[in-house]
Design a protein around this motif. Structure first.
Motif, short mmCIF file in Angstrom:
data_model
loop_
_atom_site.label_atom_id
_atom_site.label_comp_id
_atom_site.label_asym_id
_atom_site.label_seq_id
_atom_site.Cartn_x
_atom_site.Cartn_y
_atom_site.Cartn_z
N PRO A 186 48.78 52.13 35.46
CA PRO A 186 47.77 51.49 34.63
C PRO A 186 47.72 49.99 34.92
N ASN A 187 46.51 49.47 34.89
CA ASN A 187 46.29 48.12 35.39
C ASN A 187 46.56 47.03 34.36
N ASN A 188 47.20 46.00 34.84
CA ASN A 188 47.25 44.74 34.12
C ASN A 188 46.30 43.82 34.87
N PRO A 189 45.24 43.34 34.30
CA PRO A 189 44.96 43.18 32.87
C PRO A 189 43.98 44.19 32.27
N THR A 190 43.33 45.04 33.03
CA THR A 190 42.19 45.79 32.46
C THR A 190 42.61 47.00 31.62
N LYS A 352 34.41 42.74 27.32
CA LYS A 352 33.39 41.90 27.93
C LYS A 352 33.05 40.79 26.94
N VAL A 353 33.06 39.57 27.40
CA VAL A 353 32.74 38.49 26.45
C VAL A 353 31.24 38.50 26.19
N PRO A 354 30.84 38.05 25.00
CA PRO A 354 29.40 38.09 24.68
C PRO A 354 28.58 37.25 25.65
N LYS A 355 27.34 37.65 25.80
CA LYS A 355 26.43 36.94 26.73
C LYS A 355 26.40 35.45 26.41
N GLY A 356 26.39 34.67 27.46
CA GLY A 356 26.29 33.22 27.28
C GLY A 356 27.64 32.52 27.26
N PRO A 376 41.97 34.58 28.82
CA PRO A 376 40.69 34.62 29.55
C PRO A 376 40.83 35.43 30.84
N GLY A 377 39.90 36.34 31.05
CA GLY A 377 39.98 37.25 32.19
C GLY A 377 40.00 36.57 33.54
N VAL A 378 39.36 35.43 33.63
CA VAL A 378 39.26 34.75 34.92
C VAL A 378 40.64 34.31 35.43
N GLY A 379 41.61 34.24 34.56
CA GLY A 379 42.97 33.88 34.95
C GLY A 379 43.61 34.94 35.84
N PHE A 380 43.01 36.13 35.90
CA PHE A 380 43.57 37.22 36.71
C PHE A 380 42.80 37.46 38.00
N GLU A 385 36.17 36.94 35.48
CA GLU A 385 35.27 36.06 34.74
C GLU A 385 34.31 36.92 33.92
N GLY A 386 34.10 36.50 32.66
CA GLY A 386 33.22 37.28 31.80
C GLY A 386 33.97 38.33 31.00
N TYR A 387 35.29 38.35 31.19
CA TYR A 387 36.12 39.33 30.43
C TYR A 387 37.24 38.59 29.72
N PHE A 388 37.93 39.36 28.86
CA PHE A 388 38.99 38.77 28.02
C PHE A 388 40.03 39.84 27.76
#
Ligand code: PLP
Length: 411
Positions: A186-190, A352-356, A376-380, A385-388
């Motif tokens: 199983p994946n880190n971070p998803t 998924k982070v909200p739009k915008g 913040p997802g972009v750290g992985f 980017e756009g995820y959390f």
């Protein structure tokens, strides 16, 4: 004049968790009355189970008696632990692994980082994106990558394989030939997984291309769904192309105790420049014997106790506790209108982070409005980017409260 390994200069500062800590410290200073709930860092919170503590106490007593004292142990680990690993983690699943294919260590982080030493520097590496950052950073240090491209947030020479909601978090096989493939499921971070068929395609690719799969299954114990492989060796032929990494860290709360193991099957071969086959088991054994002096006896007795009936019962209680937290987060966020992933076979929830919003903007928003800390997802990796990421490792009380707070804010 002494010179440095200049590959280290290519590394981007790992500012993810330090930036989070700084932001949280500043928020706390400005808002001393606010109670912050941290669902960010992937560390366990439940204490070591009694079966393990008892085994450790007993081992300490042995160490204090001249008749049973032990000094250096075998670099590969004591047989009593390796036998249990073979029997419980492999034989019970119908997988034939022998004891001398198991290398006990003090962590999957070190093993996934150190394994690169036995491979040539010109190998092309492939990582799924986003992923646990150790695979990439250790290859940068080794010199297996080019320089950092700020615009793309990528290193030259590395094959990034996106795993996003667009492809259902199933990374596609590379179109370009790669040699070292890092897979974490199983994946880190998803928190997402591959089915047996999906994983089998990677094994087939590795066979066809004479590549190697470095399979990190640190979160294997959290798998609840059928058809999700617990070990890559459930796939036929995987012993010829895969090294597997396992850890007691998340399985049994050993993040502070430190014990893990790596499986290097004897069938596994890599090649010299002239094309001669070399056994990777032999190379890894040589590497470990030279650079590692084994895991403490007390720790290995502790790990052994995980495999007792009582140990299994007690670790399952903790794992179920975290999985219940994951369910609370998953369902709560869905109710709040978020698109959420993972959480069923892993202690991580990926949303998924909200739009915008960017990942970091959403981090700030959540901290400010709900006083909840995530990652913040972009750290992985750039595809994060756009995820959390939220983790299920908090207390039940805090998990429930965090979700209630998130539901109470409108984005
Ligand atoms: N592999 C993955 C995917 C992880 O997420 C982590 C820890 O967070 C590790 C390995 C580290 O494991 P260990 O504690 O055994 O070093």
């Amino acid at each position: 004049m002494i010179t440095i390994n200049e590959n280290y200069l290519k590394l981007q500062d790992s500012y993810l968790f330090s930036t989070i800590a700084k932001k949280v410290a500043e928020f706390t200073k400005n808002n001393p009355d606010k109670k912050i709930i941290k669902l960010g860092i992937g560390d366990v919170t439940r204490p070591i189970i009694p079966a393990v503590c008892d085994a450790m106490h007993k081992a300490i007593d042995e160490m204090s008696d001249i008749k049973t004292f032990r000094g250096y142990g075998p670099e590969q680990g004591y047989d009593f632990l390796r036998e249990k690993i073979v029997e419980f983690d492999y034989k019970k699943r119908g997988i034939d692994i022998s004891i001398d294919e198991i290398f006990v260590s003090d962590g999957a982080k070190c093993d996934t980082g150190n394994i690169g030493e036995i491979f040539g520097i010109d190998n092309i590496i492939a990582i799924t994106d986003p992923v646990y950052p150790v695979y990439l950073d250790t290859n940068i240090m080794a010199g297996r990558t080019g320089t950092y491209d700020k615009e793309k947030d990528q290193y030259e020479g590395v094959v990034y394989i996106p795993a996003t909601c667009e492809n259902g978090f199933v990374p596609e096989l590379p179109t370009k030939k790669v040699d070292m493939i890092y897979l974490c499921f199983p994946n880190n971070p998803t928190g997402t997984v591959l089915t047996k068929d999906q994983l089998a395609k990677w094994v087939e690719y590795a066979k066809e291309n004479k590549s190697i799969i470095l399979f990190d299954s640190a979160y294997e114990a959290f798998i609840t769904e059928q058809d999700v492989p617990h070990s890559i060796y459930e796939i036929e032929g995987a012993k010829e192309v895969a090294i597997e990494f396992r850890s007691f860290s998340k399985t049994a709360g050993f993040t502070g105790v430190r014990c893990a193991y790596t499986v290097v099957p004897k069938e596994l071969k890599a090649y010299t420049e002239k094309g001669e086959e070399v056994s990777l088991n032999k190379l890894w054994n040589r590497r470990q014997c030279t650079k590692f002096n084994g895991v403490p006896y007390i720790t290995q007795r502790a790990a052994e106790a995980v495999y007792t009936e009582l140990g299994q019962e007690q670790i399952k209680e903790n794992i179920n506790y975290y999985l219940e937290n994951a369910k609370i987060i998953l369902e709560g966020l869905k109710e709040a209108g978020y698109e959420v992933f993972g959480g069923k076979n892993a202690p991580y929830i990926w949303l998924k982070v909200p739009k915008g919003y960017t990942s970091w903007e959403f981090f700030d928003y959540l901290l400010e409005k709900a006083n909840v800390v995530g990652t913040p997802g972009v750290g992985f990796g750039p595809s994060g980017e756009g995820y959390f990421r939220l983790t299920a490792f908090g207390s039940r009380e805090n998990t429930i409260e965090a979700i209630e707070r998130i539901k109470g804010i409108t984005v």
